[in-house]
Structures are given as C-alpha cells and as structure tokens.
Design a protein around this motif. Structure first.
Motif, PDB file in Angstrom:
ATOM      1  N   MET A 150       0.835  -1.188   0.000  1.00  0.00           N
ATOM      2  CA  MET A 150       0.000   0.000   0.000  1.00  0.00           C
ATOM      3  C   MET A 150       0.877   1.248   0.000  1.00  0.00           C
ATOM      4  O   MET A 150       1.824   1.355   0.779  1.00  0.00           O
ATOM      5  N   HIS A 188      -5.738   3.411   3.899  1.00  0.00           N
ATOM      6  CA  HIS A 188      -6.016   3.159   2.489  1.00  0.00           C
ATOM      7  C   HIS A 188      -7.504   2.908   2.309  1.00  0.00           C
ATOM      8  O   HIS A 188      -8.244   2.706   3.277  1.00  0.00           O
ATOM      9  N   ASP A 192      -7.159   2.596  -3.702  1.00  0.00           N
ATOM     10  CA  ASP A 192      -5.703   2.486  -3.664  1.00  0.00           C
ATOM     11  C   ASP A 192      -5.245   1.169  -4.285  1.00  0.00           C
ATOM     12  O   ASP A 192      -5.764   0.101  -3.953  1.00  0.00           O
ATOM     13  N   PRO A 194      -1.988  -1.425  -4.894  1.00  0.00           N
ATOM     14  CA  PRO A 194      -0.680  -1.702  -4.310  1.00  0.00           C
ATOM     15  C   PRO A 194       0.441  -1.637  -5.336  1.00  0.00           C
ATOM     16  O   PRO A 194       0.230  -1.774  -6.542  1.00  0.00           O
TER      17      PRO A 194
END
Length: 215
Positions: A150, A188, A192, A194
């Motif tokens: 993240m 997050h 979002d 990764p």
C-alpha cells in the motif's frame, strides 16, 4: 480508511521530510543508514540502488521514472544513470481529468511547469503508456509505503488512476528508509492500488510478502 485520516498522515509525513533538511541543505541520518549526508550523496545512492533493481528484473528497452520535487528522494542522478545504461527513459506528464501521459527524458531536455500540477515536465511528444517500448519497470513517487504494497501518495490521484491499468509491469515506490512501514499501518481505501517494491537509497525490497522489517 477515510480521507481525513490519509490527509493527517500526509501532513505528518511532509513535515518529517521538511525536518530532514538542516540549515546547510544536508539530509539528516533519518533518511539513510549513514551519517548526515548531502542530497548529492543520497541521489548517488538512489541511482546505484535503482540501477541494481532494474538489472535484477532482466532485459527491458525502457523504464518509466519521474522528475523529483524538493523534499523527495532526488532522482536527477537516477535518471542520468538509467539513460546512460542505454535504456529509454520516460517520465509522466499530467493531463486533464487526472490522467497521465509519458514523454521521453534525456539529459538537458527542456522543462516547463505543468499546467495541472506543481511539477516540472519535459517538453516532447506525449504518449499513452501502452505505446511505450518494452517497459521493464515503473518507478513512482510516494510519501510512504507498507509491506503489503500500500502506497500513500501526495493526494493528486494521478497514480491512483494509472496503477489499476498496469497489471503486469513491476512498480516500485521511491521513498526514504524510514518511510517503509509495517503491513497494515498506512491508511487506504478501495481506490488504492498496491505497488510491488519499495526502493530507497539503501536497498530495494519486494512487497506483498510477509511483514518482515528491512534488514
């Protein structure tokens, strides 16, 4: 997690970055495993680590990176060494509706301030990502990253829109050593996406793996 929480984290992380510079413009030991160093030394370390990271991924005609702003890990030497290695280097340019195009970077390329964001951009052809030649990796800015991958960005939303469209090419977030956090610590939400690696001046680290600290 909610937006105010992310905003609070951004404020904290920006303040920490600002505090890492002493009156002489040197970086303090919080950004490196060494003693107090200047930006040129940190930039050289980041360039060396970035090239090692790219070499570990194997062949690739080109790489996507970015022109750093004040306070970010400095990418000037990284861009130079990637270009000098024979790779084509592309950096992002901001488009309407928080979209990104990519334009070639080379030493002494003319630069202009973006019409959409507080960044400098090269003058040149603007290409969609899918038209770039054999990209081996994408190196992107971040305020922090955790071991799940993240990433906490500046909040502009450009990379949040770009990352979901890129599902095959490795993405590394460039941060300082102290900006790599344990899994689950960064706020997050469902928007979002990764990233695959953390890249610091000292090392590169695969993410999305068990939450082991950097050695």
């Amino acid at each position: 997690m909610n937006t105010p929480n992310k905003a609070a984290w951004r404020t904290l992380l920006r303040a920490r970055r600002q505090a890492t510079y002493d009156a002489a413009g040197n970086l303090t030991a919080t950004v490196s495993s060494t003693a107090t160093v200047d930006q040129e030394t940190v930039g050289r370390d980041l360039a060396r680590t970035g090239l090692a990271f790219l070499d570990s991924l194997g062949a690739g005609e080109s790489v996507c990176a970015y022109v750093s702003m004040a306070g970010e890990p400095p990418t000037d030497q990284l861009l130079q060494i990637l270009f000098g290695s024979g790779r084509k280097v592309y950096v992002p340019v901001c488009e309407p509706s928080h979209q990104l195009s990519w334009t070639p970077w080379y030493p002494a390329v003319p630069m202009v301030r973006s019409a959409f964001a507080p960044v400098m951009e090269p003058i040149g052809p603007r290409l969609p990502f899918e038209r770039l030649e054999t990209v081996s990796a994408v190196l992107i800015p971040a305020l922090a990253v955790d071991f799940t991958g993240m990433r906490l960005g500046q909040g502009g939303g450009y990379y949040d829109r770009f990352l979901p469209s890129n599902t095959t090419i490795p993405v590394a977030a460039l941060v300082y050593e102290h900006e790599v956090f344990p899994a689950g610590q960064l706020p997050h939400n469902e928007l979002d996406a990764p990233v695959n690696y953390a890249l610091t001046p000292d090392r590169y680290q695969a993410l999305g793996t068990p939450a082991e600290p950097l050695p």
